[in-house]
Design a protein around this motif. Structure first.
Motif, PDB file in Angstrom:
ATOM      1  N   ALA A   1       3.742   2.487  -7.506  1.00  0.00           N
ATOM      2  CA  ALA A   1       3.403   1.868  -8.023  1.00  0.00           C
ATOM      3  C   ALA A   1       3.305   1.104  -9.608  1.00  0.00           C
ATOM      4  O   ALA A   1       2.853   0.227  -9.853  1.00  0.00           O
ATOM      5  CB  ALA A   1       1.890   2.322  -7.636  1.00  0.00           C
ATOM      6  N   GLN A   2       3.653   2.039 -10.187  1.00  0.00           N
ATOM      7  CA  GLN A   2       3.806   1.755 -11.617  1.00  0.00           C
ATOM      8  C   GLN A   2       5.087   0.429 -11.386  1.00  0.00           C
ATOM      9  O   GLN A   2       5.221  -0.414 -12.691  1.00  0.00           O
ATOM     10  CB  GLN A   2       4.640   2.704 -12.272  1.00  0.00           C
ATOM     11  N   ARG A   3       6.136   1.161 -10.466  1.00  0.00           N
ATOM     12  CA  ARG A   3       7.853  -0.038 -11.012  1.00  0.00           C
ATOM     13  C   ARG A   3       6.764  -1.425 -10.314  1.00  0.00           C
ATOM     14  O   ARG A   3       7.786  -2.447 -10.462  1.00  0.00           O
ATOM     15  CB  ARG A   3       7.892   0.114 -10.243  1.00  0.00           C
ATOM     16  N   LEU A   4       6.044  -1.142  -9.382  1.00  0.00           N
ATOM     17  CA  LEU A   4       5.811  -3.150  -8.803  1.00  0.00           C
ATOM     18  C   LEU A   4       3.863  -2.924  -9.657  1.00  0.00           C
ATOM     19  O   LEU A   4       4.066  -4.526  -9.622  1.00  0.00           O
ATOM     20  CB  LEU A   4       4.836  -2.727  -7.237  1.00  0.00           C
TER      21      LEU A   4
ATOM     22  N   GLY B   1      -5.782  10.293  -3.709  1.00  0.00           N
ATOM     23  CA  GLY B   1      -5.528  11.498  -2.672  1.00  0.00           C
ATOM     24  C   GLY B   1      -5.058  12.932  -4.052  1.00  0.00           C
ATOM     25  O   GLY B   1      -5.772  13.121  -4.930  1.00  0.00           O
ATOM     26  N   ARG B   2      -4.839  14.530  -3.505  1.00  0.00           N
ATOM     27  CA  ARG B   2      -4.740  14.850  -4.113  1.00  0.00           C
ATOM     28  C   ARG B   2      -2.776  14.728  -4.618  1.00  0.00           C
ATOM     29  O   ARG B   2      -2.174  14.983  -3.718  1.00  0.00           O
ATOM     30  CB  ARG B   2      -4.127  16.640  -3.295  1.00  0.00           C
ATOM     31  N   TYR B   3      -3.084  14.990  -5.764  1.00  0.00           N
ATOM     32  CA  TYR B   3      -1.594  14.199  -7.036  1.00  0.00           C
ATOM     33  C   TYR B   3      -0.572  15.930  -6.955  1.00  0.00           C
ATOM     34  O   TYR B   3      -1.358  16.653  -7.142  1.00  0.00           O
ATOM     35  CB  TYR B   3      -2.245  13.766  -8.369  1.00  0.00           C
ATOM     36  N   GLN B   4       0.523  15.677  -6.248  1.00  0.00           N
ATOM     37  CA  GLN B   4       1.319  16.366  -6.733  1.00  0.00           C
ATOM     38  C   GLN B   4       2.617  15.785  -7.713  1.00  0.00           C
ATOM     39  O   GLN B   4       3.004  15.246  -6.781  1.00  0.00           O
ATOM     40  CB  GLN B   4       2.772  16.150  -4.927  1.00  0.00           C
ATOM     41  N   SER B   5       2.611  16.802  -8.189  1.00  0.00           N
ATOM     42  CA  SER B   5       3.355  16.351  -9.854  1.00  0.00           C
ATOM     43  C   SER B   5       4.406  16.238  -9.405  1.00  0.00           C
ATOM     44  O   SER B   5       5.417  15.774 -10.273  1.00  0.00           O
ATOM     45  CB  SER B   5       2.560  17.084 -11.285  1.00  0.00           C
ATOM     46  N   GLU B   6       5.340  17.207  -8.859  1.00  0.00           N
ATOM     47  CA  GLU B   6       6.349  17.501  -8.708  1.00  0.00           C
ATOM     48  C   GLU B   6       6.713  16.340  -7.441  1.00  0.00           C
ATOM     49  O   GLU B   6       8.270  15.869  -8.227  1.00  0.00           O
ATOM     50  CB  GLU B   6       6.504  18.359  -7.994  1.00  0.00           C
ATOM     51  N   PHE B   7       6.082  15.338  -6.507  1.00  0.00           N
ATOM     52  CA  PHE B   7       6.524  14.280  -6.231  1.00  0.00           C
ATOM     53  C   PHE B   7       6.031  13.242  -6.805  1.00  0.00           C
ATOM     54  O   PHE B   7       6.717  12.187  -6.619  1.00  0.00           O
ATOM     55  CB  PHE B   7       6.425  14.630  -4.956  1.00  0.00           C
ATOM     56  N   ASN B   8       4.915  13.016  -7.429  1.00  0.00           N
ATOM     57  CA  ASN B   8       4.716  12.365  -8.264  1.00  0.00           C
ATOM     58  C   ASN B   8       4.025  10.804  -7.391  1.00  0.00           C
ATOM     59  O   ASN B   8       3.918   9.983  -7.505  1.00  0.00           O
ATOM     60  CB  ASN B   8       5.846  11.155  -9.342  1.00  0.00           C
TER      61      ASN B   8
ATOM     62  N   VAL C   1       0.870  -0.678   0.182  1.00  0.00           N
ATOM     63  CA  VAL C   1      -0.479  -0.248  -0.217  1.00  0.00           C
ATOM     64  C   VAL C   1       0.940   1.400  -0.218  1.00  0.00           C
ATOM     65  O   VAL C   1       2.201   1.832   1.230  1.00  0.00           O
ATOM     66  CB  VAL C   1      -1.064   0.012   1.576  1.00  0.00           C
ATOM     67  N   THR C   2       0.610   2.089  -1.252  1.00  0.00           N
ATOM     68  CA  THR C   2       1.242   3.196  -0.773  1.00  0.00           C
ATOM     69  C   THR C   2       0.201   4.470  -1.895  1.00  0.00           C
ATOM     70  O   THR C   2      -0.385   4.097  -2.364  1.00  0.00           O
ATOM     71  CB  THR C   2       2.609   3.329  -2.438  1.00  0.00           C
ATOM     72  N   ASN C   3       1.316   5.375  -1.452  1.00  0.00           N
ATOM     73  CA  ASN C   3       0.837   6.909  -1.963  1.00  0.00           C
ATOM     74  C   ASN C   3       1.935   7.228  -3.092  1.00  0.00           C
ATOM     75  O   ASN C   3       1.606   8.325  -3.971  1.00  0.00           O
ATOM     76  CB  ASN C   3       0.374   7.845  -0.866  1.00  0.00           C
ATOM     77  N   SER C   4       2.861   5.962  -3.407  1.00  0.00           N
ATOM     78  CA  SER C   4       3.579   6.652  -4.373  1.00  0.00           C
ATOM     79  C   SER C   4       3.032   6.161  -6.362  1.00  0.00           C
ATOM     80  O   SER C   4       3.025   5.170  -6.004  1.00  0.00           O
ATOM     81  CB  SER C   4       4.714   6.435  -4.083  1.00  0.00           C
TER      82      SER C   4
ATOM     83  N   GLY D   1       2.852 -12.099  -8.090  1.00  0.00           N
ATOM     84  CA  GLY D   1       3.042 -11.873  -6.005  1.00  0.00           C
ATOM     85  C   GLY D   1       2.798 -11.209  -5.542  1.00  0.00           C
ATOM     86  O   GLY D   1       2.958 -10.940  -4.056  1.00  0.00           O
ATOM     87  N   VAL D   2       2.516  -9.678  -5.654  1.00  0.00           N
ATOM     88  CA  VAL D   2       2.683  -8.534  -5.294  1.00  0.00           C
ATOM     89  C   VAL D   2       1.817  -7.318  -5.819  1.00  0.00           C
ATOM     90  O   VAL D   2       1.484  -7.258  -7.361  1.00  0.00           O
ATOM     91  CB  VAL D   2       3.766  -7.791  -5.536  1.00  0.00           C
ATOM     92  N   ASP D   3       0.228  -7.569  -4.823  1.00  0.00           N
ATOM     93  CA  ASP D   3      -0.768  -6.873  -5.090  1.00  0.00           C
ATOM     94  C   ASP D   3      -0.732  -5.164  -4.655  1.00  0.00           C
ATOM     95  O   ASP D   3      -0.097  -5.390  -3.720  1.00  0.00           O
ATOM     96  CB  ASP D   3      -1.982  -7.331  -4.673  1.00  0.00           C
ATOM     97  N   VAL D   4      -0.557  -4.629  -4.957  1.00  0.00           N
ATOM     98  CA  VAL D   4      -0.391  -3.069  -5.027  1.00  0.00           C
ATOM     99  C   VAL D   4      -1.614  -2.257  -4.822  1.00  0.00           C
ATOM    100  O   VAL D   4      -2.502  -2.209  -5.691  1.00  0.00           O
ATOM    101  CB  VAL D   4       0.177  -2.406  -6.244  1.00  0.00           C
ATOM    102  N   THR D   5      -1.867  -1.524  -4.046  1.00  0.00           N
ATOM    103  CA  THR D   5      -2.587  -0.697  -3.277  1.00  0.00           C
ATOM    104  C   THR D   5      -2.701   0.778  -3.553  1.00  0.00           C
ATOM    105  O   THR D   5      -1.519   0.958  -2.899  1.00  0.00           O
ATOM    106  CB  THR D   5      -3.422  -0.865  -2.497  1.00  0.00           C
ATOM    107  N   LEU D   6      -3.310   1.728  -4.295  1.00  0.00           N
ATOM    108  CA  LEU D   6      -2.095   3.186  -4.952  1.00  0.00           C
ATOM    109  C   LEU D   6      -3.052   3.838  -3.875  1.00  0.00           C
ATOM    110  O   LEU D   6      -4.683   4.309  -4.327  1.00  0.00           O
ATOM    111  CB  LEU D   6      -2.638   3.794  -5.939  1.00  0.00           C
ATOM    112  N   LEU D   7      -3.139   4.682  -2.921  1.00  0.00           N
ATOM    113  CA  LEU D   7      -3.823   5.469  -1.472  1.00  0.00           C
ATOM    114  C   LEU D   7      -3.869   6.744  -2.678  1.00  0.00           C
ATOM    115  O   LEU D   7      -2.598   7.739  -2.975  1.00  0.00           O
ATOM    116  CB  LEU D   7      -3.277   5.571  -0.070  1.00  0.00           C
TER     117      LEU D   7
END
Length: 269
Positions: free
Chosen positions: A139-142, A155-162, A132-135, A147-153
């Motif tokens: 998320a794109q790399r995983l 919210g407000r997307y910060q483009s400078e920090f992806n 589970v990540t806000n990144s 065998g890896v289930d990814v959940t993207l949190l």
């Protein structure tokens, strides 16, 4: 006279990173002065700067190369991703041993953790991990790793920090439970952790509250520095992993918090 050997792409990229750091240290420089400084033709320097400007790593204007403001360069993903890669890879290799099959991981948006994504993907189906990540970058790399289930949190997307921040992210974390949280820090001083942006400090605090165990993965360039928002000390982490260039005083301060500190050699990963 024999023809000059053509540089490898890795050597060209290293020169461009050196140019970027040189401009960042000085704010702005004439392009012809940069060509002289790095011993390349004016045409080659224009190509280097076009590449860096195309990646939004600096600005090219009116015969000059101009650096972005210091805060942007210290925090934006596009600057952090390629910095200190050998140390980051060694740190991630060390922390990978804390991850057990079948566990749920929280991972923040730190580019320090990017090499770990490749290591988790390499483990294959036996890993059976939930991440589970806000990144968005992580998320794109995983994404699609066996065998890896990814959940993207979201919210407000910060483009400078992806990555995402805000109440939607922190509320989502409050409803979750994780076995382990892995995160880095922008600045660490005397065992205290800091981030220049309040929203990211809040996400880190919410991740710590949602996990049974925590590990701080921080390269030595972050130690001995302070930023605007504090969010606790290394005492909240069972393990701190850093590299051998860490200042002795900062290592002592980290150990004084009660965290178990592991020091690795860059390149050991």
């Amino acid at each position: 006279m024999p023809a000059k050997a053509r540089l490898s792409q890795a050597a060209v990229e290293q020169r461009r990173q050196d140019v970027l750091r040189y401009v960042a240290d000085r704010g702005a420089l004439r392009i012809d002065a940069l060509a002289d400084r790095f011993g390349v033709s004016l045409m080659t320097m224009h190509r280097d700067l076009d590449d860096l400007a195309g990646r939004r790593l600096l600005r090219k204007e009116r015969g000059r190369a101009v650096a972005f403001p210091a805060l942007t360069m210290e925090t934006a993903t596009r600057f952090r991703e390629s910095a200190g890669l050998a140390a980051k890879t060694a740190l991630c290799a060390a922390v990978a041993g804390l991850i057990t099959p079948g566990s749920t991981l929280l991972m923040d948006d730190s580019t320090t953790l990017y090499p770990l994504a490749g290591m988790l993907a390499w483990r294959g189906r036996d890993a059976r991990l939930t991440v589970v990540t806000n990144s968005v970058g992580l998320a794109q790399r995983l994404g699609g790793a066996p065998g890896v289930d990814v959940t993207l949190l979201g919210g407000r997307y910060q483009s400078e920090f992806n990555s995402c921040t805000g109440p939607d992210v922190t509320r989502g974390l409050a409803r979750r439970h994780a076995d382990l949280v892995l995160m880095s820090a922008t600045a660490v001083l005397d065992g205290h952790l800091f981030h220049p942006l309040r929203e990211y400090a809040e996400v880190k605090e919410a991740m710590l509250a949602a996990a049974d165990r925590a590990a701080l993965v921080v390269d030595s360039s972050k130690l001995g520095r302070r930023a605007t928002y504090a969010y606790g000390t290394a005492a909240r982490y069972g393990t701190v992993v850093t590299d051998s260039a860490a200042p002795a005083a900062e290592l002592a301060a980290l150990r004084a918090t009660g965290a178990a500190v592991r020091v690795v050699e860059p390149g050991a990963g």
